[in-house]
Structures are given as C-alpha cells and as structure tokens.
Motif scaffolding. Structure first.
Motif, PDB file in Angstrom:
ATOM      1  N   ASP A 233     -43.723  -4.061 -33.869  1.00 29.09           N
ATOM      2  CA  ASP A 233     -42.289  -4.188 -34.116  1.00 29.09           C
ATOM      3  C   ASP A 233     -41.968  -4.011 -35.592  1.00 29.09           C
ATOM      4  N   ARG A 234     -42.789  -4.615 -36.438  1.00 29.67           N
ATOM      5  CA  ARG A 234     -42.558  -4.512 -37.878  1.00 29.67           C
ATOM      6  C   ARG A 234     -42.690  -3.059 -38.342  1.00 29.67           C
ATOM      7  N   ALA A 235     -43.709  -2.355 -37.834  1.00 31.37           N
ATOM      8  CA  ALA A 235     -43.918  -0.968 -38.237  1.00 31.37           C
ATOM      9  C   ALA A 235     -42.795  -0.067 -37.737  1.00 31.37           C
ATOM     10  N   GLU A 236     -42.333  -0.297 -36.516  1.00 34.23           N
ATOM     11  CA  GLU A 236     -41.263   0.536 -35.961  1.00 34.23           C
ATOM     12  C   GLU A 236     -39.963   0.378 -36.728  1.00 34.23           C
ATOM     13  N   GLN A 237     -39.763  -0.764 -37.357  1.00 38.28           N
ATOM     14  CA  GLN A 237     -38.532  -0.982 -38.121  1.00 38.28           C
ATOM     15  C   GLN A 237     -38.440  -0.061 -39.332  1.00 38.28           C
ATOM     16  N   VAL A 238     -39.571   0.426 -39.835  1.00 41.83           N
ATOM     17  CA  VAL A 238     -39.566   1.348 -40.972  1.00 41.83           C
ATOM     18  C   VAL A 238     -39.967   2.750 -40.542  1.00 41.83           C
ATOM     19  N   GLY A 239     -39.983   3.021 -39.245  1.00 45.42           N
ATOM     20  CA  GLY A 239     -40.334   4.348 -38.753  1.00 45.42           C
ATOM     21  C   GLY A 239     -41.819   4.604 -38.645  1.00 45.42           C
ATOM     22  N   GLY A 240     -42.608   3.545 -38.666  1.00 41.98           N
ATOM     23  CA  GLY A 240     -44.062   3.697 -38.590  1.00 41.98           C
ATOM     24  C   GLY A 240     -44.593   3.418 -37.204  1.00 41.98           C
ATOM     25  N   ALA A 241     -45.904   3.226 -37.135  1.00 38.64           N
ATOM     26  CA  ALA A 241     -46.556   2.987 -35.842  1.00 38.64           C
ATOM     27  C   ALA A 241     -47.874   2.289 -36.076  1.00 38.64           C
ATOM     28  N   VAL A 242     -48.425   1.734 -34.993  1.00 38.12           N
ATOM     29  CA  VAL A 242     -49.728   1.056 -35.016  1.00 38.12           C
ATOM     30  C   VAL A 242     -50.578   1.647 -33.902  1.00 38.12           C
TER      31      VAL A 242
END
Length: 416
Positions: free
Chosen positions: A388-397
């Motif tokens: 969720d944290r990564a998706e908030q900045v357009g990232g991914a895990v």
C-alpha cells in the motif's frame, strides 16, 4: 401540509425563536398586527356605512349592524386565533358565523359586499384542505348572492350585482387553487433541498470516517514498520543477554549497549512520528547511509553476515524524501521477516537504479539464503502494508521465494 397551514406558514408563520424562524419575532408580530388591522378597518368601514349611510328602516338596519358586530366578535374570539393555529373547530365555527353574516349583508345592503374580498381570503387561510376551501367559498358566494338575486328578480337591482358575486367566486377559486399549487411546489422544493442537505451531511460524515480510517491505517503501518520492529529487536537482544550473562559477561555487556542504542532509536522514531517528521535514519543523511546503518545494526543484532551492495546505483538515486522513506521502510520490513522467519545465514541489501526512459526506477532488494516460503499462501500484514505504501507513490513490491530456496523482496519506486 394542508392548505390553511401552508398559507399560515407563508404569510402568518408562528414565531419559533431565533433559531430557524422564518421571520424575526418583531416581523412576526408586525405581520399579525397588520392582518388584524386590515380586518378591523374593513369591518369598521362597513359598520360605519351600515349605521350612518345605509338607507333602511329600523329592522333591517339593526339586523345588518348586528350581523357585522357578531362577525367582528367572532373574529376576535375565534378567527384571530384560528389564523395562526391549527384549531379546526374554531376555524369552522368562525367560517359559519362569517358566511351567515355575509348572507345578511348581501340581503340587506349589497353595496357592502366589498367585504367578500375579506371573506374569500379568510376562507383559504382557515380551511385545511382544497375541498373544504372550495365548499366554504361556494357557501359564502351563495349566501352573498341570495339577496342581490332576489332584488334582481324584483327589478330593484341590475343583473350585474349577482354577476359580480359569481365573478368573485370564480376568481377566488382560481386564486385559491393556484396559490395552493404554488405552495405545494414550494413544499416539494423545500423537501428536496432538505433531502439534498441530508445527503450532503451523510457524504461529509462518510468522507470524515474514511479519512479517520485512512489515518488509523497509516499510523498502524508506521508503528508496525518502526516501533514494533524496534521493540522486537529489544526483546531478542534481552533474551540473548539473559543467555550470555552467566558465561560471557563481556558479550552480554555489548548486547546491553546495543539494547540501549535500539531503545534510543525507537524513542527518536516515536518522537518523529508524533512530530510528523521523516524517519530518524534519514535525518540529515542519504538513503544509502541509512541503509548502511540498518544493515550494520541488523548484523550486530542477529549475528548474520549482512552487507550492502550499491554497485548498481550509479550515482544519485534522484528520489524525493517520501520515495526514500518507502524504500527504507521496505528494507526494514524485509529484514524483520528475515529475523522472524528465514533462519538464514547471510543477507544482502542491494540498491539499484534502472534507466528505461520514462519508466526509470530505483529498487531496494533484500535477499537471504533462508528456508523460503510460498508467496501465494503467505503474505503477512507487513508486506500488505508495504505494498500500500509503495502504491501511493506509484511503486510496487515483488516477492520471489520458494521453500528451501531463500527469499528476495524487491521494493521499487519511480525515479526522475
């Protein structure tokens, strides 16, 4: 809402105090007073003409004056109260007196039938339904027409006398129905506005609750990624000290110092969270420096061979502070899982920047040689929060693992 109550609300609203009153107390009193003055003026004018002007013998004159006096008394005792209340019995009693009185006026002196303006108006103010308004209007018109109609049959009055009454009847019915229709539409609009305001309030409450839930989730994620991991380290170190203290006081003392260091960092993290600052590890330092300290402390706490590889970074990462926080939290979460689950012997942190045009990104990889797991059936709260944290900045895990083959956790964010 009935016809009479709509008209009363529109013209003679009951004062309800400062909150929500359609008019002020002074305005309400002035409106009611003006209405009473108008009634008194018209009835008074008719009474003066009945006494001083009307050319009739004693009997009819007395009957006319008596009818007007009774009408005025009925208004004072019944009509005035009924106009600003919903007392149906008083209204009907007053209407009966008024219709009788206007019948006497029409019989004795048709020239005073200007009072029909007062009659028609009061009928629509006092009746509580359209059918009742129509009935009382027709009754008043009929009562006032009997006298002029008989006078016409005797040749004492032209036909336009009764005709005027009939025209007034038609006009009153048309006006009453028209005003009722306007008030009904106004009431519908008011109900729609109230419904819209209620819906807007519900939406505001929903947005507020959503914001509270999002903030609660954010705090839960922050606590999990920082304080909870720090306390886990303290617990593990304390258990190690307890085991080492009898046989190796020197090593135990080193662990105690490490416990103090972790506790201080946890305290600093807590203060930073309260003050909404960036993580302490990034305070006045770069992402690489923070990852280096994280890897060094993890190795000291766990005894695992831990190293940081930045060969693929190739210069400045080109990240915002928010993006650096995402990568740091990702590394912390991955190392916490290594500590709890991996049973590894070595861990490597790698930082890389991939240049692919607009899709350029920076990644942090945490690899271990532990027991591994099946990512399809095991995805804990920490990894879910990290996604969720990564998706908030357009990232991914990405998580790559298999039983017996170790684990690699990759957190990537867009780079400029």
């Amino acid at each position: 809402m009935t016809v009479g109550s709509r008209l009363r609300s529109a013209v003679l609203p009951a004062w309800r105090g400062e909150d929500g009153a359609p008019v002020s107390e002074a305005g309400w009193r002035a409106t009611v007073l003006a209405w009473h003055v108008a009634v008194a003026a018209m009835l008074g004018t008719a009474l003066v003409r009945a006494v001083a002007v009307v050319d009739a013998d004693g009997g009819p004159r007395a009957l006319l004056v008596g009818a007007l006096v009774v009408w005025a008394a009925a208004y004072a005792l019944l009509g005035a109260h009924a106009l600003v209340s919903r007392h149906e019995r008083r209204a009907n009693a007053y209407l009966a007196v008024m219709v009788t009185a206007i019948g006497v006026v029409g019989w004795v002196e048709p020239s005073l039938l200007f009072l029909m303006f007062l009659v028609y108006t009061q009928v629509w103010f006092l009746t509580e339904s359209v059918p009742a308004g129509v009935r009382w209007t027709v009754a008043a018109a009929a009562a006032s027409t009997v006298g002029p109609l008989l006078a016409w049959t005797r040749g004492d009055e032209p036909l336009w006398g009764p005709g005027q009454t009939l025209v007034g009847l038609a006009f009153s019915l048309a006006m009453g129905l028209w005003v009722n229709g306007l008030l009904a539409k106004s009431e519908q609009r008011a109900a729609l506005i109230e419904e819209l305001e209620s819906t807007r309030a519900e939406l505001a409450d929903a947005h507020r609750e959503q914001g509270v839930a999002a903030e609660r989730e954010r705090w839960a994620r922050e606590v999990h990624d920082t304080l909870a991991q720090g306390y886990t380290s303290i617990v593990v170190l304390a258990q190690t000290v307890a085991a080492q203290l009898p046989g190796d006081p020197g090593a135990a003392a080193e662990r105690v110092a490490l416990i103090e260091e972790v506790a201080r960092e946890n305290l600093a993290e807590a203060r930073a969270m309260v003050a909404a600052f960036a993580p302490v590890a990034l305070d006045s330092s770069t992402l690489v420096d923070a990852l280096g300290r994280l890897a060094e402390r993890f190795g000291r706490e766990t005894g695992l061979a831990t190293r940081l590889d930045t060969a693929a970074l190739a210069g400045d990462a080109g990240l915002t502070r928010v993006e650096e926080i995402v990568l740091l939290r990702g590394a912390q979460e991955a190392l916490a899982n290594v500590r709890r689950h991996a049973a590894a012997r070595a861990v490597v942190l790698r930082v890389s920047r991939v240049e692919t045009g607009e899709a350029a990104h920076v990644s942090v990889h945490v690899e271990d040689d532990g027991v591994g797991f099946d990512p399809a059936v095991a995805d804990g709260v920490g990894l879910a929060g990290l996604r969720d944290r990564a998706e908030q900045v357009g990232g991914a895990v990405d998580v790559v693992s298999a039983p017996g083959a170790g684990t690699r956790v990759t957190v990537r964010v867009p780079a400029r």
